[in-house]
Design an enzyme around this catalytic site. Structure first.
Site, mmCIF file in Angstrom:
data_model
loop_
_atom_site.group_PDB
_atom_site.id
_atom_site.type_symbol
_atom_site.label_atom_id
_atom_site.label_comp_id
_atom_site.label_asym_id
_atom_site.label_seq_id
_atom_site.Cartn_x
_atom_site.Cartn_y
_atom_site.Cartn_z
ATOM 1 N N LYS A 222 -6.164 9.220 -5.104
ATOM 2 C CA LYS A 222 -6.226 8.173 -6.135
ATOM 3 C C LYS A 222 -7.660 7.976 -6.650
ATOM 4 O O LYS A 222 -7.902 7.896 -7.860
ATOM 5 C CB LYS A 222 -5.697 6.856 -5.548
ATOM 6 C CG LYS A 222 -5.940 5.636 -6.400
ATOM 7 C CD LYS A 222 -5.096 5.665 -7.648
ATOM 8 C CE LYS A 222 -5.521 4.611 -8.627
ATOM 9 N NZ LYS A 222 -4.692 4.585 -9.819
ATOM 10 N N CYS A 276 -10.153 0.017 -13.331
ATOM 11 C CA CYS A 276 -9.903 1.170 -12.470
ATOM 12 C C CYS A 276 -11.012 2.204 -12.570
ATOM 13 O O CYS A 276 -11.708 2.486 -11.604
ATOM 14 C CB CYS A 276 -8.566 1.797 -12.859
ATOM 15 S SG CYS A 276 -7.246 0.580 -12.910
HETATM 16 N N1 SAJ Z 1 -11.986 6.151 -22.526
HETATM 17 C C1 SAJ Z 1 -12.947 6.761 -23.317
HETATM 18 N N2 SAJ Z 1 -12.735 8.040 -23.743
HETATM 19 C C2 SAJ Z 1 -11.611 8.729 -23.419
HETATM 20 C C3 SAJ Z 1 -10.644 8.118 -22.598
HETATM 21 C C4 SAJ Z 1 -10.864 6.822 -22.162
HETATM 22 O O1 SAJ Z 1 -13.971 6.158 -23.656
HETATM 23 O O2 SAJ Z 1 -11.484 9.878 -23.864
HETATM 24 C C5 SAJ Z 1 -12.210 4.779 -22.050
HETATM 25 C C6 SAJ Z 1 -11.195 3.777 -22.566
HETATM 26 O O3 SAJ Z 1 -11.518 3.329 -23.844
HETATM 27 C C7 SAJ Z 1 -11.278 2.707 -21.511
HETATM 28 C C8 SAJ Z 1 -11.553 3.483 -20.229
HETATM 29 O O4 SAJ Z 1 -12.051 4.741 -20.650
HETATM 30 O O5 SAJ Z 1 -12.342 1.822 -21.757
HETATM 31 C C9 SAJ Z 1 -10.369 3.685 -19.333
HETATM 32 O O6 SAJ Z 1 -9.219 4.000 -20.106
HETATM 33 P P1 SAJ Z 1 -8.170 5.112 -19.647
HETATM 34 O O7 SAJ Z 1 -7.095 5.150 -20.659
HETATM 35 O O8 SAJ Z 1 -8.865 6.381 -19.367
HETATM 36 O O9 SAJ Z 1 -7.648 4.626 -18.239
HETATM 37 P P2 SAJ Z 1 -7.056 3.234 -17.647
HETATM 38 O O10 SAJ Z 1 -8.173 2.483 -17.003
HETATM 39 O O11 SAJ Z 1 -6.228 2.514 -18.626
HETATM 40 O O12 SAJ Z 1 -6.060 3.825 -16.525
HETATM 41 C C10 SAJ Z 1 -6.585 4.714 -15.553
HETATM 42 C C11 SAJ Z 1 -5.693 5.963 -15.536
HETATM 43 N N3 SAJ Z 1 -6.301 7.006 -14.719
HETATM 44 C C12 SAJ Z 1 -6.453 8.272 -15.187
HETATM 45 O O13 SAJ Z 1 -6.133 8.602 -16.306
HETATM 46 C C13 SAJ Z 1 -7.029 9.255 -14.238
HETATM 47 C C14 SAJ Z 1 -4.316 5.587 -14.974
HETATM 48 O O14 SAJ Z 1 -3.507 6.733 -14.835
HETATM 49 C C15 SAJ Z 1 -4.478 4.890 -13.614
HETATM 50 O O15 SAJ Z 1 -3.230 4.506 -13.077
HETATM 51 C C16 SAJ Z 1 -5.308 3.645 -13.832
HETATM 52 O O16 SAJ Z 1 -6.605 4.053 -14.295
HETATM 53 C C17 SAJ Z 1 -5.415 2.912 -12.501
HETATM 54 O O17 SAJ Z 1 -4.691 1.908 -12.326
HETATM 55 O O18 SAJ Z 1 -6.129 3.376 -11.606
#
Ligand code: SAJ
Length: 439
Positions: A222, A276
């Site tokens: 995780k 996360c």
């Molecule tokens: N972000 C970027 N650029 C990207 C992708 C995301 O700047 O290309 C930013 C987003 O804007 C945001 C942050 O990253 O601020 C996180 O967003 P996210 O969509 O990557 O992830 P979360 O926090 O919504 O959910 C993550 C997910 N983990 C992964 O994709 C590895 C989700 O599957 C997990 O279940 C979740 O964390 C968790 O609960 O741990």
């Protein structure tokens, strides 16, 4: 006598501890599969809301699902634990208040102590909270200390009375219900037998493949998933700062590089938010501080990106002293109403305070501005008002509703686009200055 978990005809009684962003959807999905579920939460208002068939968090389709399972008597909430066949612990694991990014597992300990009080032979206890490696064993030891009358896995040569496993959630906010059902799951047992018991439970409501392993590997998996994403976003954010300095359009560079069959660069933004990705990598660092320079550096790059954005927006505003400013978005990512640990919110609040009285906020997912905007003179306005009355637009979140604003409605505006949603924005404003910056 306890229900036989995995037997299709007998529905186990389930208790979900913690009714937050993960616990409530999980409880509702288990209830939908036919098992009676008691949801446990320490907050009375949360319990009351759910027992009315309503929800206290926003998530696509969750309202209808909770209403349905509460009406059918399959889900009820309480502040008091009751005996069950399966316990699912989904409580927060925030940072400790020591300022060193170390994990605070006290909510897990409190939940395990509660569960221990009603535990009986045949029960299964599953931890879902994101946790440092070793937490599931720590939980086992704590419960074993409280219940010397029961045999615990890994502590007895005989067949244990209870099964204990770690099974992290990996759902994406905004797609939680779909991903809870369809994502693959890692199921880590304290022993292989524990993993099989937990597997039988998840198979009742998960359509994705459930893979069994040991508890410590599942815990690390995780953390690794989120650290992997953080490191990759940091690469994109670092590129965006470099491109900015070199006068290049980072979106164009990434788009072209991603045409390589083995390159897939993520998207830059104003930083990384949520509970996360910005948190979990630190749990790995805390376990091996000497051996995690890359993970630590990625955290630094992503945090620094917020300050880079503030600096560039400040330069832009200072170059346009008469401009009325609109910050577009406060959420931590697109199309959700979650403002926790949001870089957009951080940037917008800093700008609103620095340029008090000149800044408006557009956030279609907010009812009111967060507390830090008090005394800044900032107003929450709608997108149409911003397009009509503001000259300088700072795009902080890539909500769909922002993406579809046609060029005709933003031409002549000064735009700072941290998400690259308007690739067609012309490079000049009304005074002829090059303004569409790369990051
Ligand atoms: N972000 C970027 N650029 C990207 C992708 C995301 O700047 O290309 C930013 C987003 O804007 C945001 C942050 O990253 O601020 C996180 O967003 P996210 O969509 O990557 O992830 P979360 O926090 O919504 O959910 C993550 C997910 N983990 C992964 O994709 C590895 C989700 O599957 C997990 O279940 C979740 O964390 C968790 O609960 O741990």
């Amino acid at each position: 006598m306890s229900a036989k978990i995995g037997n299709g005809d007998v529905k186990p009684q389930v208790c979900v501890v913690g009714l937050g962003y993960i616990g409530l959807p999980t409880a509702a999905i288990i209830a939908r599969s036919g098992s009676p579920v008691l949801g446990l939460d320490v907050t009375q208002s949360v319990v009351d809301t759910i027992n009315r068939g309503e929800i206290h968090i926003e998530e696509v389709d969750l309202d209808g699902l909770v209403q349905g399972v509460v009406q059918r008597g399959l889900l009820r909430a309480s502040t008091q634990i009751e005996p069950a066949d399966v316990f699912v612990i989904a409580v927060p694991t925030p940072f400790a208040k020591d300022g060193h990014h170390t994990p605070d597992v006290s909510y897990v300990q409190a939940a395990a102590s509660e569960v221990a009080g009603v535990l009986k032979a045949g029960d299964v206890v599953i931890l879902e909270s994101t946790s440092p490696v070793g937490t599931t064993e720590m939980m086992r030891d704590l419960m074993a200390g409280l219940r010397p009358d029961l045999k615990f896995p890994g502590l007895t040569r005989e067949t244990p009375d209870v099964s204990i496993a770690y099974c992290p959630e990996r759902v994406l906010p905004g797609r939680i219900l779909e991903e809870l059902t369809n994502n693959d799951r890692s199921i880590g047992g304290i022993t292989p037998r524990c993993a099989r018991k937990a597997l039988a439970f998840y198979k009742r409501f998960v359509r994705g493949t459930c893979v069994t392993t040991d508890a410590r590997s599942a815990e690390m998996t995780k953390l690794v998933e989120n650290a992997y994403r953080d490191v990759n976003i940091a690469f994109a954010n670092e590129l965006s700062i470099v491109a900015d300095r070199m006068g290049l359009d980072v979106w164009e560079v990434i788009r072209l590089a991603n045409r390589h069959p083995r390159v897939n660069i993520l998207q830059p933004g104003p930083g990384v938010g949520g509970h996360c990705i910005a948190v979990d990598p630190w749990f790995i660092v805390a376990s091996a501080p000497e051996h995690t320079p890359l993970i630590r550096a990625a955290r630094g790059v992503n945090d620094q990106k917020m300050h880079h954005v503030i600096e560039r927006v400040t330069q832009l505003i200072d170059a346009h002293p008469e401009a009325r400013i609109a910050c577009l978005g406060l959420a931590f990512k697109a199309n959700i109403d979650d403002f926790r640990e949001s870089p957009a919110r951080f940037v917008a609040a800093r700008i609103a305070r620095k340029y008090a009285g000149r800044v408006n906020i557009v956030e279609p997912y907010a009812q009111a501005l967060p507390v830090e905007f008090t005394d800044t003179g900032a107003s929450l306005i709608d997108l149409d008002d911003a397009l009509e009355t503001c000259d300088l637009l700072v795009v902080l979140v890539d909500h769909d509703v922002f993406k579809v604003v046609p060029l005709a409605e933003r031409s002549g505006k000064v735009v700072y686009d941290t998400r690259g949603i308007w690739p067609d924005q012309p490079d000049a404003d009304t005074v002829g200055t090059a303004l569409r910056l790369a990051s």
